[in-house]
Every structure is written in C-alpha cells, then in structure tokens.
Design a protein around this motif. Structure first.
Motif, PDB file in Angstrom:
ATOM      1  N   GLN A 117       0.859  -1.181   0.000  1.00 50.69           N
ATOM      2  CA  GLN A 117       0.000   0.000   0.000  1.00 50.69           C
ATOM      3  C   GLN A 117       0.897   1.233   0.000  1.00 50.69           C
ATOM      4  O   GLN A 117       1.791   1.356   0.823  1.00 50.69           O
ATOM      5  CB  GLN A 117      -0.928   0.018   1.208  1.00 50.69           C
ATOM      6  N   ILE A 118       0.649   2.129  -0.946  1.00 50.98           N
ATOM      7  CA  ILE A 118       1.468   3.320  -1.103  1.00 50.98           C
ATOM      8  C   ILE A 118       0.686   4.520  -0.576  1.00 50.98           C
ATOM      9  O   ILE A 118      -0.480   4.707  -0.925  1.00 50.98           O
ATOM     10  CB  ILE A 118       1.856   3.531  -2.585  1.00 50.98           C
ATOM     11  N   GLU A 119       1.335   5.311   0.254  1.00 53.46           N
ATOM     12  CA  GLU A 119       0.702   6.490   0.848  1.00 53.46           C
ATOM     13  C   GLU A 119       1.399   7.755   0.365  1.00 53.46           C
ATOM     14  O   GLU A 119       2.598   7.748   0.089  1.00 53.46           O
ATOM     15  CB  GLU A 119       0.806   6.429   2.383  1.00 53.46           C
ATOM     16  N   ASN A 120       0.672   8.848   0.310  1.00 52.46           N
ATOM     17  CA  ASN A 120       1.226  10.195   0.102  1.00 52.46           C
ATOM     18  C   ASN A 120       2.106  10.323  -1.128  1.00 52.46           C
ATOM     19  O   ASN A 120       3.223  10.821  -1.054  1.00 52.46           O
ATOM     20  CB  ASN A 120       2.015  10.645   1.347  1.00 52.46           C
ATOM     21  N   THR A 121       1.624   9.870  -2.264  1.00 52.43           N
ATOM     22  CA  THR A 121       2.379  10.043  -3.498  1.00 52.43           C
ATOM     23  C   THR A 121       1.465  10.604  -4.580  1.00 52.43           C
ATOM     24  O   THR A 121       0.293  10.238  -4.650  1.00 52.43           O
ATOM     25  CB  THR A 121       3.037   8.730  -3.964  1.00 52.43           C
TER      26      THR A 121
END
Length: 85
Positions: free
Chosen positions: A48-52
């Motif tokens: 899970q990728i956050e803040n991009t």
C-alpha cells in the motif's frame, strides 16, 4: 465498488513481457496495484502506497495470456485488461 477515472498509462498493450504502469494520484489517496491472471489468481501486488502524487512500476509478465490490472485508490477502483503475447 466505485469505478474511478484517473490519468494513467499502462503500456505497451499488447506486450511481449515488460509492462509499464504510470498512475496519477493527485488526491494522494492510499494506492495499491494488483495483477491477476485469467483464472483470478494474484500474480503480483504492490504494497500500500501512501502520500504520493504519481506511482510508477515496471513489471515482467513471463507467460502469454490475458491479465487484469486493478488499481485501488482509497475506496475507488480502476480496472484495465492487458494482453501478453
């Protein structure tokens, strides 16, 4: 599930092996990408990728066939089909 429209590029399609994913995420929602084969089996899944603002990935799909790319952004989804020759 909500289907979203977001700027994205998944290329080349069809492909021989290498697949490039470029997905814009201007709202910086939690993002996760998965690839499934035509049997519904998960072939690959990102963390899970956050803040991009933008996500880029290059994948190697070694078997020919039809694959499904699923992009989850928060509670919304983007679906694409890819052919590997």
């Amino acid at each position: 599930t909500l289907k979203i429209q977001v700027d994205h590029t998944i290329y080349p399609n069809p492909t021989a092996i290498t697949l490039n994913l470029n997905i814009d995420n201007p709202a910086q929602k939690a993002l996760q990408v998965s690839v499934h084969n035509n049997l519904g089996q998960t072939i690959w899944q990102s963390a899970q990728i956050e803040n991009t603002f933008q996500y880029k990935e290059t994948l190697q799909l070694n078997k020919s066939g039809l694959y499904y790319i699923t992009v989850r952004m928060g509670t919304e989804f983007l679906y694409e089909r890819v052919v590997v020759e």
